[in-house]
Design a protein around this motif. Structure first.
Motif, PDB file in Angstrom:
ATOM      1  N   GLU A  91     -19.392 -19.725 -33.867  1.00  0.00           N
ATOM      2  CA  GLU A  91     -18.911 -18.519 -34.234  1.00  0.00           C
ATOM      3  C   GLU A  91     -19.288 -18.089 -35.630  1.00  0.00           C
ATOM      4  OE1 GLU A  91     -15.582 -21.263 -35.572  1.00  0.00           O
ATOM      5  OE2 GLU A  91     -16.916 -20.983 -33.814  1.00  0.00           O
ATOM      6  N   ALA A  92     -19.706 -16.834 -35.865  1.00  0.00           N
ATOM      7  CA  ALA A  92     -20.116 -16.499 -37.060  1.00  0.00           C
ATOM      8  C   ALA A  92     -19.071 -16.302 -38.183  1.00  0.00           C
ATOM      9  CB  ALA A  92     -20.785 -14.931 -37.074  1.00  0.00           C
ATOM     10  N   VAL A  93     -19.409 -16.798 -39.192  1.00  0.00           N
ATOM     11  CA  VAL A  93     -18.383 -17.114 -40.552  1.00  0.00           C
ATOM     12  C   VAL A  93     -18.356 -15.783 -41.346  1.00  0.00           C
ATOM     13  CG1 VAL A  93     -17.612 -18.301 -42.198  1.00  0.00           C
ATOM     14  CG2 VAL A  93     -18.245 -19.359 -40.526  1.00  0.00           C
ATOM     15  N   TRP A  94     -17.344 -15.052 -41.582  1.00  0.00           N
ATOM     16  CA  TRP A  94     -17.048 -13.863 -42.602  1.00  0.00           C
ATOM     17  C   TRP A  94     -15.962 -14.406 -43.169  1.00  0.00           C
ATOM     18  CZ3 TRP A  94     -20.474  -9.703 -42.219  1.00  0.00           C
ATOM     19  CH2 TRP A  94     -21.278  -9.600 -41.214  1.00  0.00           C
ATOM     20  N   GLU A  95     -16.253 -14.891 -44.363  1.00  0.00           N
ATOM     21  CA  GLU A  95     -15.027 -15.213 -45.304  1.00  0.00           C
ATOM     22  C   GLU A  95     -15.400 -15.014 -46.886  1.00  0.00           C
ATOM     23  OE1 GLU A  95     -15.590 -20.006 -45.232  1.00  0.00           O
ATOM     24  OE2 GLU A  95     -14.038 -18.977 -43.959  1.00  0.00           O
ATOM     25  N   THR A  96     -14.497 -15.087 -47.745  1.00  0.00           N
ATOM     26  CA  THR A  96     -14.647 -15.387 -49.176  1.00  0.00           C
ATOM     27  C   THR A  96     -14.230 -16.729 -49.498  1.00  0.00           C
ATOM     28  OG1 THR A  96     -14.420 -12.992 -49.394  1.00  0.00           O
ATOM     29  CG2 THR A  96     -14.184 -14.347 -51.244  1.00  0.00           C
ATOM     30  N   ILE A  97     -14.885 -17.408 -50.260  1.00  0.00           N
ATOM     31  CA  ILE A  97     -14.754 -18.677 -50.913  1.00  0.00           C
ATOM     32  C   ILE A  97     -14.662 -18.700 -52.418  1.00  0.00           C
ATOM     33  CG2 ILE A  97     -15.338 -21.060 -50.752  1.00  0.00           C
ATOM     34  CD1 ILE A  97     -17.034 -20.415 -48.310  1.00  0.00           C
ATOM     35  N   TYR A  98     -13.640 -19.254 -52.891  1.00  0.00           N
ATOM     36  CA  TYR A  98     -13.701 -19.008 -54.404  1.00  0.00           C
ATOM     37  C   TYR A  98     -13.595 -20.688 -54.953  1.00  0.00           C
ATOM     38  CZ  TYR A  98     -11.585 -14.404 -53.649  1.00  0.00           C
ATOM     39  OH  TYR A  98     -11.310 -13.279 -53.178  1.00  0.00           O
ATOM     40  N   CYS A  99     -14.206 -20.728 -56.020  1.00  0.00           N
ATOM     41  CA  CYS A  99     -14.274 -22.048 -57.107  1.00  0.00           C
ATOM     42  C   CYS A  99     -13.561 -21.514 -58.206  1.00  0.00           C
ATOM     43  CB  CYS A  99     -15.691 -22.564 -57.043  1.00  0.00           C
ATOM     44  SG  CYS A  99     -15.730 -23.918 -57.879  1.00  0.00           S
ATOM     45  N   ILE A 100     -12.543 -22.161 -58.577  1.00  0.00           N
ATOM     46  CA  ILE A 100     -11.739 -21.659 -59.890  1.00  0.00           C
ATOM     47  C   ILE A 100     -11.533 -22.597 -60.760  1.00  0.00           C
ATOM     48  CG2 ILE A 100      -9.628 -20.221 -60.546  1.00  0.00           C
ATOM     49  CD1 ILE A 100      -9.599 -19.051 -57.698  1.00  0.00           C
ATOM     50  N   VAL A 101     -11.600 -22.551 -61.938  1.00  0.00           N
ATOM     51  CA  VAL A 101     -11.316 -23.645 -62.973  1.00  0.00           C
ATOM     52  C   VAL A 101     -10.273 -22.525 -63.966  1.00  0.00           C
ATOM     53  CG1 VAL A 101     -11.764 -25.031 -64.812  1.00  0.00           C
ATOM     54  CG2 VAL A 101     -13.185 -25.032 -62.691  1.00  0.00           C
ATOM     55  N   THR A 102      -9.143 -23.076 -64.446  1.00  0.00           N
ATOM     56  CA  THR A 102      -8.262 -22.409 -65.288  1.00  0.00           C
ATOM     57  C   THR A 102      -7.774 -23.425 -66.737  1.00  0.00           C
ATOM     58  OG1 THR A 102      -7.350 -20.874 -63.625  1.00  0.00           O
ATOM     59  CG2 THR A 102      -6.242 -21.008 -65.761  1.00  0.00           C
ATOM     60  N   LEU A 103      -8.302 -22.772 -67.770  1.00  0.00           N
ATOM     61  CA  LEU A 103      -8.052 -23.643 -68.789  1.00  0.00           C
ATOM     62  C   LEU A 103      -6.795 -23.324 -69.721  1.00  0.00           C
ATOM     63  CD1 LEU A 103     -11.553 -23.233 -70.758  1.00  0.00           C
ATOM     64  CD2 LEU A 103     -10.753 -25.235 -69.151  1.00  0.00           C
ATOM     65  N   ARG A 104      -5.994 -24.174 -69.738  1.00  0.00           N
ATOM     66  CA  ARG A 104      -4.322 -23.894 -70.101  1.00  0.00           C
ATOM     67  C   ARG A 104      -4.362 -24.224 -71.646  1.00  0.00           C
ATOM     68  NH1 ARG A 104      -0.559 -26.146 -65.482  1.00  0.00           N
ATOM     69  NH2 ARG A 104      -1.364 -28.158 -66.319  1.00  0.00           N
ATOM     70  N   LYS A 105      -3.256 -23.414 -72.217  1.00  0.00           N
ATOM     71  CA  LYS A 105      -2.935 -23.726 -73.703  1.00  0.00           C
ATOM     72  C   LYS A 105      -2.586 -25.038 -74.001  1.00  0.00           C
ATOM     73  CE  LYS A 105      -1.929 -18.982 -74.489  1.00  0.00           C
ATOM     74  NZ  LYS A 105      -0.743 -18.034 -74.830  1.00  0.00           N
ATOM     75  N   ASN A 106      -1.847 -25.829 -72.939  1.00  0.00           N
ATOM     76  CA  ASN A 106      -1.483 -27.175 -73.330  1.00  0.00           C
ATOM     77  C   ASN A 106      -2.564 -28.389 -73.340  1.00  0.00           C
ATOM     78  OD1 ASN A 106      -2.352 -27.621 -70.654  1.00  0.00           O
ATOM     79  ND2 ASN A 106      -0.216 -28.026 -69.762  1.00  0.00           N
ATOM     80  N   GLY A 107      -3.939 -27.928 -73.072  1.00  0.00           N
ATOM     81  CA  GLY A 107      -4.860 -28.945 -73.340  1.00  0.00           C
ATOM     82  C   GLY A 107      -5.531 -29.436 -71.906  1.00  0.00           C
ATOM     83  N   THR A 108      -4.728 -28.888 -70.884  1.00  0.00           N
ATOM     84  CA  THR A 108      -5.226 -29.246 -69.474  1.00  0.00           C
ATOM     85  C   THR A 108      -5.850 -28.114 -68.711  1.00  0.00           C
ATOM     86  OG1 THR A 108      -2.955 -28.939 -68.486  1.00  0.00           O
ATOM     87  CG2 THR A 108      -3.559 -30.897 -69.642  1.00  0.00           C
ATOM     88  N   TYR A 109      -6.589 -28.444 -67.510  1.00  0.00           N
ATOM     89  CA  TYR A 109      -7.190 -27.375 -66.766  1.00  0.00           C
ATOM     90  C   TYR A 109      -6.782 -27.573 -65.287  1.00  0.00           C
ATOM     91  CZ  TYR A 109     -10.768 -30.340 -65.295  1.00  0.00           C
ATOM     92  OH  TYR A 109     -11.587 -31.512 -64.578  1.00  0.00           O
ATOM     93  N   THR A 110      -6.620 -26.612 -64.642  1.00  0.00           N
ATOM     94  CA  THR A 110      -6.446 -26.656 -62.959  1.00  0.00           C
ATOM     95  C   THR A 110      -7.714 -26.156 -62.202  1.00  0.00           C
ATOM     96  OG1 THR A 110      -5.314 -24.539 -63.216  1.00  0.00           O
ATOM     97  CG2 THR A 110      -3.754 -26.527 -63.585  1.00  0.00           C
ATOM     98  N   VAL A 111      -7.784 -26.382 -61.006  1.00  0.00           N
ATOM     99  CA  VAL A 111      -8.880 -26.070 -60.196  1.00  0.00           C
ATOM    100  C   VAL A 111      -8.126 -25.593 -58.833  1.00  0.00           C
ATOM    101  CG1 VAL A 111     -10.464 -27.542 -61.040  1.00  0.00           C
ATOM    102  CG2 VAL A 111      -9.126 -28.483 -59.255  1.00  0.00           C
ATOM    103  N   ASN A 112      -8.849 -24.672 -58.191  1.00  0.00           N
ATOM    104  CA  ASN A 112      -7.950 -24.406 -57.087  1.00  0.00           C
ATOM    105  C   ASN A 112      -8.388 -25.495 -55.792  1.00  0.00           C
ATOM    106  OD1 ASN A 112     -10.918 -23.661 -56.760  1.00  0.00           O
ATOM    107  ND2 ASN A 112     -10.652 -22.163 -55.178  1.00  0.00           N
ATOM    108  N   ASN A 113      -7.366 -25.199 -54.720  1.00  0.00           N
ATOM    109  CA  ASN A 113      -7.742 -25.732 -53.468  1.00  0.00           C
ATOM    110  C   ASN A 113      -7.432 -27.378 -53.618  1.00  0.00           C
ATOM    111  OD1 ASN A 113      -7.875 -23.487 -52.016  1.00  0.00           O
ATOM    112  ND2 ASN A 113     -10.053 -23.176 -52.415  1.00  0.00           N
ATOM    113  N   GLU A 114      -6.681 -27.801 -54.424  1.00  0.00           N
ATOM    114  CA  GLU A 114      -6.205 -29.316 -54.232  1.00  0.00           C
ATOM    115  C   GLU A 114      -5.723 -29.600 -52.972  1.00  0.00           C
ATOM    116  OE1 GLU A 114      -7.549 -31.588 -56.130  1.00  0.00           O
ATOM    117  OE2 GLU A 114      -7.606 -30.996 -58.271  1.00  0.00           O
ATOM    118  N   ILE A 115      -6.277 -30.706 -52.326  1.00  0.00           N
ATOM    119  CA  ILE A 115      -5.725 -31.061 -50.934  1.00  0.00           C
ATOM    120  C   ILE A 115      -4.420 -31.701 -51.183  1.00  0.00           C
ATOM    121  CG2 ILE A 115      -5.855 -32.405 -48.920  1.00  0.00           C
ATOM    122  CD1 ILE A 115      -8.937 -31.599 -49.142  1.00  0.00           C
ATOM    123  N   TYR A 116      -4.309 -32.626 -52.121  1.00  0.00           N
ATOM    124  CA  TYR A 116      -2.951 -33.334 -52.224  1.00  0.00           C
ATOM    125  C   TYR A 116      -2.301 -32.784 -53.744  1.00  0.00           C
ATOM    126  CZ  TYR A 116      -5.407 -36.528 -49.274  1.00  0.00           C
ATOM    127  OH  TYR A 116      -6.019 -36.931 -48.200  1.00  0.00           O
TER     128      TYR A 116
END
Length: 544
Positions: free
Chosen positions: A278-303
């Motif tokens: 089937e044809a795929v029509w979708e939007t995929i994101y790759c997101i990185v967020t830097l936080r003020k506490n010195g750590t960063y997060t990424v989207n779509n962590e499986i665990y």
């Protein structure tokens, strides 16, 4: 009348109260008030004044008062004496009033009489009587009772003013104050204050001020909030501020400047779709967020969410924050792979980059992707920024990428990060589109080192088409088409056409068993598909 014969001049002397009176001269004897205490407005201020004279009929006198508005205006310039005792009523209102004073204590009212025809009376001196006036007004605070400011810098002072009317007479040593500010923030937490009266009796007021002095502390770095100042009269609360006074810190806290501990920050998102063509029509994101506490997060962590460090100290100090400041050029590519019969490759992708404050986002939009591969990537630049001072410090880069696989597999297949492969018979429930993430972190197990993403692990053939098995970087693998008509898979290029046809052409015959054996070998190498049921229903014969 003439004195008796043989006697010196006859003088009759009469003493009334304390005054000696010559019976032949008009004399002012006394002024008497019938009450010892009267009330100011709005109380009862009525009282009677009796003026006593002798030999003064037809003469006049002037009645006086130590306070205004008591003597009616039409009594001037004089009152005529008609008899030796005359009584006058005052203080009942109208033209004779006992006005309310702003002073709280009792006061004295003097009512006097002065002979009008000066030089003709036995004495021109004023005679008077007194009466006490009771203050009837309630103790009242004026609007000027307040603190001069809501916020002061350390080392400065709050000034509190007490102002009002009708304060009791015994109040001068009875005013105290306190504050709820902590003892180490102020010079004193309590004290006393003098509140004297100033101005006219009827228009003036009581007023007194004190200061709450604050302490400049060089080892303290935060504002002190929620303070309150209270005032008391004889221990009873009189007026207070709201509990919102603030002492503003003036000493800058020592700050550890931020530094980068991870550069670049890498985040890769892999999406699988179109498994049945089937044809795929979708939007995929790759997101990185830097936080003020010195750590960063990424989207779509499986665990579970894992803390990923990028800077020190943690948290950032002195108001420093991370911010993404630019995005590089987005690169993208697509490849079409004619993998399955009756499924024609098609579609395209559109990729964009955006950022806001500490977040970087790569977006891929799949537009009818079928039997195709798509890839996009972009690098972002970030820095440390201090909004208060405008200062910046070097940060680093964020590398983001997205890969989309829409090659049909014919069955539902999904892959976990550790490389496990599941099919339709598994208990694991797949999502419609499976996202795989690699954020560039090293493995927690120092003994295991996975091949980096994109490393070719092995190759295999399906017919004469060549496929490769590639590392995802996290211990798992994925399959990708390499080339069709591969010589590594037994493909023999067609021979050039001859000018004349051979007289005895050789025709190579194929049979079902040979084809079945080749297909089974290819499937065994893929380790995924089981098409025996389909192939079992196919009959192939080749002959002349």
């Amino acid at each position: 009348m003439a004195p008796p014969t043989g006697m010196s001049d006859f003088i009759q002397e009469v003493r009334i109260t304390t005054k000696a009176v010559d019976n032949a001269i008009p004399t002012l004897l006394s002024v008497e008030i019938d009450r010892d205490r009267i009330e100011e407005e709005p109380g009862d201020g009525t009282f009677n004044v009796t003026v006593k004279t002798q030999h003064a009929q037809g003469y006049g006198f002037v009645m006086t008062s130590s306070q205004k508005s008591v003597i009616p205006g039409n009594w001037n310039p004089r009152l005529i004496i008609e008899r030796d005792e005359q009584t006058y009523t005052l203080g009942g209102g109208g033209s004779s009033r006992i006005l309310a004073s702003n002073q709280g204590q009792e006061r004295q009212l003097d009512i006097g009489a002065i002979p009008y025809e000066q030089g003709e009376w036995a004495s021109d001196e004023e005679i008077f009587d007194t009466v006490k006036i009771k203050n009837m007004g309630a103790m009242e605070s004026l609007s000027s009772t307040s603190v001069d400011k809501g916020t002061v810098n350390e080392g400065e002072s709050f000034t509190f003013t007490i102002a009002g009317i009708n304060f009791p007479s015994a109040m001068y040593n009875d005013w105290t104050w306190d504050t709820t500010f902590p003892a180490d923030t102020v010079v004193a937490t309590s004290g006393s204050v003098n509140v004297p009266y100033s101005g006219d009796r009827f228009t003036g007021n009581y007023s007194g001020s004190f200061t709450v002095d604050t302490v400049a502390r060089t080892n303290h770095y935060k504002d002190v909030t929620g303070g309150r100042i209270r005032t008391y009269y004889k221990g009873k609360l009189f007026a207070q501020t709201a509990n919102n006074l603030k002492i503003k810190n003036t000493t800058a806290e020592p700050v550890t400047l931020p530094t980068t501990t991870k550069n670049p920050i890498i985040h890769h998102v892999m999406s699988k779709g179109g498994r049945r063509g089937e044809a795929v029509w979708e939007t995929i994101y790759c997101i990185v967020t830097l936080r003020k506490n010195g750590t960063y997060t990424v989207n779509n962590e499986i665990y579970e969410t894992i803390s990923k460090d990028y800077a020190l100290p943690q948290p950032l100090e002195g108001g420093w924050v991370p911010r993404v400041v630019s995005a590089g050029k987005v690169t993208q590519s697509t490849s079409q792979e004619d993998y399955m019969y009756h499924i024609s490759p098609s579609g395209s992708i559109s990729s964009t980059a955006s950022f806001n404050n500490g977040s970087a986002v790569l977006t891929m939009k799949a537009k009818g992707m079928k039997s195709s591969m798509g890839f996009a990537s972009v690098d972002f630049t970030w820095e440390f920024y201090n909004p208060a001072s405008g200062a910046t410090r070097t940060g680093g880069t964020i590398s983001t990428s997205i890969s989309l696989d829409t090659i049909p597999t014919g069955v539902d297949i999904w892959v976990e990060p550790e490389g496990g492969i599941y099919g339709t018979g598994s208990d694991h429930e797949p999502t419609p589109v499976i996202i795989f993430i690699e954020d560039g972190e090293e493995t927690n197990d120092p003994v295991v080192v996975h091949p980096s993403a994109g490393t070719l692990i092995d190759t295999y053939c399906v017919g004469t088409s060549k496929f490769g098995k590639y590392a995802r970087g996290d211990g798992g693998t994925y399959n990708s088409f390499i080339e069709s008509n591969s010589t590594d898979c037994g493909y023999t290029p067609p021979k050039k056409a001859q000018d004349t046809a051979p007289t005895n052409p050789t025709v190579e015959a194929y049979n079902y068993a040979d084809i079945q054996e080749s297909v089974n070998a290819a499937i065994a190498q893929m380790g995924v598909l089981d098409l025996s049921d389909i192939l079992g229903s196919i009959n192939i014969s080749v002959g002349m």
